[in-house]
Design a protein around this motif. Structure first.
Motif, PDB file in Angstrom:
ATOM      1  N   SER A 124     128.420  46.454  75.457  1.00 37.32           N
ATOM      2  CA  SER A 124     126.812  46.221  75.106  1.00 37.32           C
ATOM      3  C   SER A 124     125.977  44.927  75.852  1.00 37.32           C
ATOM      4  O   SER A 124     124.939  44.433  75.702  1.00 37.32           O
ATOM      5  CB  SER A 124     126.444  46.510  73.267  1.00 37.32           C
ATOM      6  OG  SER A 124     126.380  47.747  73.297  1.00 37.32           O
ATOM      7  N   CYS A 180     125.723  44.864  79.636  1.00 31.00           N
ATOM      8  CA  CYS A 180     124.402  46.026  80.245  1.00 31.00           C
ATOM      9  C   CYS A 180     123.240  45.358  79.998  1.00 31.00           C
ATOM     10  O   CYS A 180     122.825  45.549  80.251  1.00 31.00           O
ATOM     11  CB  CYS A 180     124.949  46.422  79.072  1.00 31.00           C
ATOM     12  SG  CYS A 180     126.129  48.031  79.476  1.00 31.00           S
ATOM     13  N   LYS A 181     123.646  44.245  78.372  1.00 33.50           N
ATOM     14  CA  LYS A 181     121.980  43.607  78.073  1.00 33.50           C
ATOM     15  C   LYS A 181     121.719  42.395  79.277  1.00 33.50           C
ATOM     16  O   LYS A 181     121.012  41.810  79.650  1.00 33.50           O
ATOM     17  CB  LYS A 181     122.067  43.410  76.732  1.00 33.50           C
ATOM     18  CG  LYS A 181     121.748  41.985  76.745  1.00 33.50           C
ATOM     19  CD  LYS A 181     119.910  43.339  75.972  1.00 33.50           C
ATOM     20  CE  LYS A 181     118.352  42.635  75.079  1.00 33.50           C
ATOM     21  NZ  LYS A 181     117.470  44.257  74.882  1.00 33.50           N
ATOM     22  N   ARG A 210     122.910  41.952  82.231  1.00 32.47           N
ATOM     23  CA  ARG A 210     123.252  42.633  83.679  1.00 32.47           C
ATOM     24  C   ARG A 210     121.985  43.466  84.152  1.00 32.47           C
ATOM     25  O   ARG A 210     121.775  43.634  85.315  1.00 32.47           O
ATOM     26  CB  ARG A 210     124.511  43.187  84.285  1.00 32.47           C
ATOM     27  CG  ARG A 210     126.002  42.143  83.940  1.00 32.47           C
ATOM     28  CD  ARG A 210     126.760  43.361  84.627  1.00 32.47           C
ATOM     29  NE  ARG A 210     128.104  43.187  84.712  1.00 32.47           N
ATOM     30  CZ  ARG A 210     129.376  43.201  85.051  1.00 32.47           C
ATOM     31  NH1 ARG A 210     129.481  44.735  85.788  1.00 32.47           N
ATOM     32  NH2 ARG A 210     130.467  42.209  85.359  1.00 32.47           N
ATOM     33  N   ASP A 211     121.463  43.575  82.984  1.00 33.13           N
ATOM     34  CA  ASP A 211     120.106  44.425  83.183  1.00 33.13           C
ATOM     35  C   ASP A 211     118.695  43.292  83.629  1.00 33.13           C
ATOM     36  O   ASP A 211     118.466  42.321  83.443  1.00 33.13           O
ATOM     37  CB  ASP A 211     120.078  44.893  81.692  1.00 33.13           C
ATOM     38  CG  ASP A 211     118.413  45.675  81.658  1.00 33.13           C
ATOM     39  OD1 ASP A 211     118.011  45.827  83.563  1.00 33.13           O
ATOM     40  OD2 ASP A 211     118.301  46.430  80.763  1.00 33.13           O
ATOM     41  N   GLY A 264     116.731  43.055  80.760  1.00 31.47           N
ATOM     42  CA  GLY A 264     116.997  42.655  79.743  1.00 31.47           C
ATOM     43  C   GLY A 264     117.135  41.174  78.919  1.00 31.47           C
ATOM     44  O   GLY A 264     115.881  40.970  78.632  1.00 31.47           O
ATOM     45  N   LYS A 323     116.670  51.898  71.385  1.00 31.33           N
ATOM     46  CA  LYS A 323     117.945  51.826  71.884  1.00 31.33           C
ATOM     47  C   LYS A 323     118.651  53.447  71.961  1.00 31.33           C
ATOM     48  O   LYS A 323     119.496  53.695  72.737  1.00 31.33           O
ATOM     49  CB  LYS A 323     118.887  51.268  71.398  1.00 31.33           C
ATOM     50  CG  LYS A 323     120.206  50.768  72.399  1.00 31.33           C
ATOM     51  CD  LYS A 323     120.384  49.396  71.444  1.00 31.33           C
ATOM     52  CE  LYS A 323     122.551  49.423  71.979  1.00 31.33           C
ATOM     53  NZ  LYS A 323     122.154  49.516  73.848  1.00 31.33           N
ATOM     54  N   GLU A 351     120.023  56.590  74.145  1.00 33.19           N
ATOM     55  CA  GLU A 351     121.129  56.456  74.440  1.00 33.19           C
ATOM     56  C   GLU A 351     122.347  57.483  73.895  1.00 33.19           C
ATOM     57  O   GLU A 351     123.151  57.733  73.514  1.00 33.19           O
ATOM     58  CB  GLU A 351     122.067  55.170  74.146  1.00 33.19           C
ATOM     59  CG  GLU A 351     121.934  54.041  74.796  1.00 33.19           C
ATOM     60  CD  GLU A 351     122.726  52.057  74.200  1.00 33.19           C
ATOM     61  OE1 GLU A 351     123.053  53.140  74.152  1.00 33.19           O
ATOM     62  OE2 GLU A 351     122.276  51.806  75.467  1.00 33.19           O
TER      63      GLU A 351
END
Length: 223
Positions: A7, A10-11, A13-14, A17, A71, A75
């Motif tokens: 998580s 992903c946050k 690299r977004d 984000g 979220k 998902e």
């Protein structure tokens, strides 16, 4: 731990984000700071200071709920597939995602609080204020994830956001005091997590204020 790491990566690299959240926090902190710039902590200006604290409370709580409520709907298919395959328990997913989001949100909260505190010139302790904002962020993230469970999709989650948040804001202690709340709404006074962040902010700020004695009969005492 695996859910937390995934998580968090992903946050970070977004593109929309973490960096976007941090930029927004700095912008809003500067905006609030300029709107309420150099407000003295005196009896004459206590309403203005209280409004500044209320606006910061609403931003800190509302932005975290709005980010986390979508979220689960987004998902849900992945969560159900991995849960069915025995990759993790639901409590592990919940706390792993909550911890990763809170870590990112802690940076955003700090980025908001620094210009907000310095531009307004608040008299309260900065760390106390930051802790209140972090408490709001934690409560908002958990509340948003729980609300998202009851939404079919992201659009439905956004639709229930405002109705769910209005009681939290109304009964936070700024618009109404405890003795003003109707008996049939008293539960919302204790449920509102905004109040548990707003009250420490008020105590922290006004314990360092400069106020006049107000003991004459019939005098109006705002505090």
């Amino acid at each position: 731990l695996v859910v937390f790491e995934r998580s968090l990566v992903c946050k970070l690299r977004d593109p929309g984000g973490a960096r976007k959240d941090w930029t927004l926090s700095v912008f809003v902190g500067c905006l609030y700071g300029l709107v309420f710039r150099a407000v003295p902590n005196t009896q004459e200006k206590y309403n203005t200071v209280l409004s500044a604290l209320f606006m910061a409370t609403v931003f800190s709580g509302l932005v975290t709920v709005s980010l986390s409520i979508i979220k689960v709907p987004l998902e849900k298919a992945l969560i159900l597939r991995e849960y069915t395959n025995g990759y993790y328990a639901l409590w592990a997913w919940f706390f792993g995602n909550l911890a990763a989001t809170l870590l990112v949100q802690a940076v955003a909260t700090t980025a908001f609080s620094i210009p907000y505190y310095l531009l307004i010139g608040l008299a309260g302790d900065y760390l106390w204020m930051l802790g209140s904002f972090l408490l709001l962020a934690c409560q908002g993230q958990a509340f948003g994830l729980l609300l998202g469970v009851f939404a079919r999709d992201a659009q439905a989650a956004q639709a229930i956001l405002i109705p769910a948040m209005m009681p939290m804001i109304i009964f936070c202690g700024f618009l109404l005091q405890r003795h003003d709340v109707q008996p049939y709404f008293i539960e919302f006074w204790y449920i509102s997590f905004f109040r548990y962040g707003f009250a420490p902010l008020v105590v922290n700020e006004f314990r360092y204020g400069h106020f006049e004695q107000c003991d004459s009969p019939g005098a109006h005492c705002p505090l």
